[in-house]
Each structure stands twice: as C-alpha cells, then as structure tokens.
Design an enzyme around this catalytic site. Sequence first.
Site, PDB file in Angstrom:
ATOM      1  N   PHE A 131      64.158  86.031 -53.799  1.00  0.00           N
ATOM      2  CA  PHE A 131      63.444  86.724 -52.723  1.00  0.00           C
ATOM      3  C   PHE A 131      62.008  86.933 -53.171  1.00  0.00           C
ATOM      4  O   PHE A 131      61.742  87.737 -54.071  1.00  0.00           O
ATOM      5  CB  PHE A 131      64.152  88.065 -52.480  1.00  0.00           C
ATOM      6  CG  PHE A 131      63.676  88.871 -51.307  1.00  0.00           C
ATOM      7  CD1 PHE A 131      64.227  88.685 -50.047  1.00  0.00           C
ATOM      8  CD2 PHE A 131      62.705  89.856 -51.460  1.00  0.00           C
ATOM      9  CE1 PHE A 131      63.821  89.459 -48.969  1.00  0.00           C
ATOM     10  CE2 PHE A 131      62.300  90.637 -50.395  1.00  0.00           C
ATOM     11  CZ  PHE A 131      62.860  90.441 -49.143  1.00  0.00           C
ATOM     12  N   GLY A 132      61.088  86.172 -52.594  1.00  0.00           N
ATOM     13  CA  GLY A 132      59.707  86.178 -53.057  1.00  0.00           C
ATOM     14  C   GLY A 132      58.798  87.010 -52.179  1.00  0.00           C
ATOM     15  O   GLY A 132      58.257  86.504 -51.183  1.00  0.00           O
ATOM     16  N   LEU A 133      58.609  88.271 -52.542  1.00  0.00           N
ATOM     17  CA  LEU A 133      57.710  89.161 -51.809  1.00  0.00           C
ATOM     18  C   LEU A 133      56.552  89.628 -52.685  1.00  0.00           C
ATOM     19  O   LEU A 133      55.382  89.473 -52.341  1.00  0.00           O
ATOM     20  CB  LEU A 133      58.485  90.375 -51.277  1.00  0.00           C
ATOM     21  CG  LEU A 133      57.653  91.434 -50.547  1.00  0.00           C
ATOM     22  CD1 LEU A 133      57.039  90.865 -49.274  1.00  0.00           C
ATOM     23  CD2 LEU A 133      58.510  92.669 -50.233  1.00  0.00           C
ATOM     24  N   SER A 140      52.895  97.420 -54.929  1.00  0.00           N
ATOM     25  CA  SER A 140      53.431  98.316 -53.902  1.00  0.00           C
ATOM     26  C   SER A 140      52.781  98.133 -52.541  1.00  0.00           C
ATOM     27  O   SER A 140      53.143  98.836 -51.602  1.00  0.00           O
ATOM     28  CB  SER A 140      53.258  99.775 -54.350  1.00  0.00           C
ATOM     29  OG  SER A 140      54.008 100.039 -55.516  1.00  0.00           O
ATOM     30  N   LEU A 241      64.711  95.108 -48.267  1.00  0.00           N
ATOM     31  CA  LEU A 241      64.471  96.011 -49.396  1.00  0.00           C
ATOM     32  C   LEU A 241      65.331  97.264 -49.286  1.00  0.00           C
ATOM     33  O   LEU A 241      65.818  97.775 -50.304  1.00  0.00           O
ATOM     34  CB  LEU A 241      62.994  96.396 -49.466  1.00  0.00           C
ATOM     35  CG  LEU A 241      62.019  95.301 -49.888  1.00  0.00           C
ATOM     36  CD1 LEU A 241      60.593  95.840 -49.869  1.00  0.00           C
ATOM     37  CD2 LEU A 241      62.354  94.755 -51.272  1.00  0.00           C
ATOM     38  N   GLU A 365      61.620  97.732 -55.973  1.00  0.00           N
ATOM     39  CA  GLU A 365      62.055  98.216 -54.648  1.00  0.00           C
ATOM     40  C   GLU A 365      61.422  99.567 -54.311  1.00  0.00           C
ATOM     41  O   GLU A 365      62.038 100.420 -53.675  1.00  0.00           O
ATOM     42  CB  GLU A 365      63.591  98.310 -54.540  1.00  0.00           C
ATOM     43  CG  GLU A 365      64.391  97.233 -55.225  1.00  0.00           C
ATOM     44  CD  GLU A 365      64.083  95.827 -54.752  1.00  0.00           C
ATOM     45  OE1 GLU A 365      63.181  95.645 -53.929  1.00  0.00           O
ATOM     46  OE2 GLU A 365      64.735  94.903 -55.246  1.00  0.00           O
ATOM     47  N   PHE A 385      49.411 107.498 -47.709  1.00  0.00           N
ATOM     48  CA  PHE A 385      49.382 106.290 -48.529  1.00  0.00           C
ATOM     49  C   PHE A 385      47.965 105.851 -48.844  1.00  0.00           C
ATOM     50  O   PHE A 385      47.727 105.180 -49.840  1.00  0.00           O
ATOM     51  CB  PHE A 385      50.117 105.135 -47.817  1.00  0.00           C
ATOM     52  CG  PHE A 385      51.609 105.264 -47.913  1.00  0.00           C
ATOM     53  CD1 PHE A 385      52.296 104.703 -48.981  1.00  0.00           C
ATOM     54  CD2 PHE A 385      52.326 105.942 -46.949  1.00  0.00           C
ATOM     55  CE1 PHE A 385      53.677 104.814 -49.078  1.00  0.00           C
ATOM     56  CE2 PHE A 385      53.715 106.046 -47.024  1.00  0.00           C
ATOM     57  CZ  PHE A 385      54.383 105.480 -48.090  1.00  0.00           C
TER      58      PHE A 385
END
Length: 386
Positions: A131-133, A140, A241, A365, A385
């Site tokens: 899983f390439g994120l 983040s 996720l 994660e 954020f």
Amino acid sequence: MIDPSDLIDLDGLLTDGERAVRDGVREFVDTEIRPNIAGWYDRAEFPLELVPRLAELGLLGMHIEGYGCPGRSSVEYGLAALELEAGDSGLRTFVSVQGSLAMSAIAKHGTEEQKNEWLPAMAAGSVLGCFGLTEPAGGSDPGSMLTFAKKDGDGWILNGSKRWIGLASVAQVAIIWAMTDDGVRGFLVPTDTRGFTATPIAQKLSMRASIQCDVELTDLRLPGTALLPGAKGLRGPFECLNEARYGIIWGAMGAARDSYLAALDYSKERLQFGKPLAGYQLTQLKLVDMALEINKGILLALQLGRLKDAGAVQPHQISMGKLNNCREAIAICREARAMLGGNGITLDHSPLRHANNLESVRTYEGTDEIHTLILGNHITGISAFR
C-alpha cells in the site's frame, strides 16, 4: 487456570466463536513464532514461509466478505491481531498490510473485475500486496503528495517516490496513491511493471522482523483498468488506514500483555536480597499498573470492535483507541524491560523488542500528534492541524 493478565473476566465478554479464533491464533504464535522470533529479529528477516499458514488460519483479508475471504467479525480480527502482536509486531503488520490496507483498498474501491482478479489469490496468500501512500517528504501530510499520475490516452503514466512501504519488495501488486488533475486517486500496480522499483530499508532499530521499502515509480505506464474507480480524494486511502488503525488498537495490547507476563514471570523467579523480586512493594506496584492499563486497553478495543461490527464506529473513536493503546503499550514494554535489569536488553526476553517495534507502530497510521488533533477537532469543533 488463572490468567494474570485478565483481572475483570474479559474472557466472559467474548463468544465461544471469538474465543476459538483467539485460541487458534495464540497456539500458532506459541508454536511457530515464539521459538523463532529472536532469530528473525536479530537477522532482520521476515519469515515468508509462514504466509501459507496465516492463510490457512483465515487471517488474510479476515474481515472482508466474499471473494474467497474469511468474512469474520471485527472483534475476531482484533483478537487475532492481539495474539499476533504478542508474538511480534512484524507479523501483525504483515496481516495488516495485506488485509487491512491492500485488500481493503480493492474491496472498498475496486470494480467487480478487480476484486475477482486479486482478492481470492491474496486471501490464499499466493499473491502479496502493498500500500503506497507515504512519501519521503510527506509523512503525516498525504495531501502534499508529489507522486503524480498523468492521463495518457486511455491509460496513465506515474512518476514519484514512496517510503516505508511494507512488503513492497516481495509483493506482486501495489496499491499506489497518486495526485492527478482530478485529485488523489488509487491505482492497482503489478510490481513487475516496468518502472516500479522497491528497495528494502536496512539498518532499522525497530520492526526488524518485517519488510519496509523505498519505492520509485519512473514513467510507469498503466492501462485505464488499473484505476480504482471508487476512491476519489484522500477519503479513499483514509478509509483503508482506519481499518489498519483498528487492528493496531488490539495489537498494541498484545505486545503490552506479552511484556507484562515476561516481567511477571521473571520477577517471581529472580531472587534479590533473599527473596523474589515479586515480593517487593515497588515491583508489585509496577505489575499492578501494567495490568490495569492492559485491562482498560482491551476493554476499549472490544467496545470499538462491537461498534465496528454494528456499523457505528466513528473515525475519532478509532483515533482514541490508537492513541491510547499505543501510548500505554510502549510505556508498559519499557517498564517491563527495566524490571528485567541488564538481562532485559537481550533477545532472550521480549519487552525491549516489543518496545522497539512500538516506536514504529506508534508512528505509522498516524502519529500521537495526528490522533490528538483529530480528537481535539472532534471535541472543540476547531481544526488545529495548520
């Protein structure tokens, strides 16, 4: 037999079927992981030979319905994650990458053709996924990803880099998330496609019995059928996720429980000043504090599992579980290591190995900071954020 890690009859909250799943995975861990994990960790080796057994136990895509997948409940999956991570985080991470990330992406966002092509083989363990994120400079903030997929006639051309991609060097298919002119989209990428390169990351101090890679995508051409049509924007990868984060909530308590039991056993056997360490008040205080947090953490995981099975769990609740249980688990493992004294720094004992692994689990994660801000946003209604 009395379970020294269960002070409130947690076992009584489980069904016979849930206990059967847990006991089956626990036996597998006891017979096939515990005797070998120190060597695998020392050699930085992931035991690929265990993949068929994990498939036989129904642990790959465990919570997915149909397409040859086991279709078990969220609570059953959580209990399996707890027992696997009591063996080692690397084994639970493998199951998470395969099932909660790669297979979930296909199950949630793929076409019927894509599901039928990939999911049965992945459930059987004959095809591995990744899983390439995450990107080298993204971390983040996946919204800042630089990997780009450019439309090219009926197909796509991908260029970019990914980092910390579990299983990428041994996987046959990669789920790659890339920016497009239409926002973030997901793609099914066979890893033998020209332009796909995966390089294992070496000299790790954590997750040594596991595989994480750098991935380079260089003028990688894909047909239009490679697009996951159901995933548009960051909601696509975030839904996957949250599946992985849910497994971590349980898994972290497995590492904590194993470390607690190691410290308990050691303190009963180790004599200091004429009596066992367990007979001293400070030792008992430490053991009690560990047991309290383990029982609370499993209760939290179980409540979230029941909510998830009812289709009612919310993202901020997943963040609460991930933040709390990882934070408490790493504290327990570190305290257990200290109770073992100098012997605790060897691979004869599990707590420091677990603590080192949890440095990764606590980071991937979503870091503590990210989950804190998710909860803060939920509580106040104000995003902090930026």
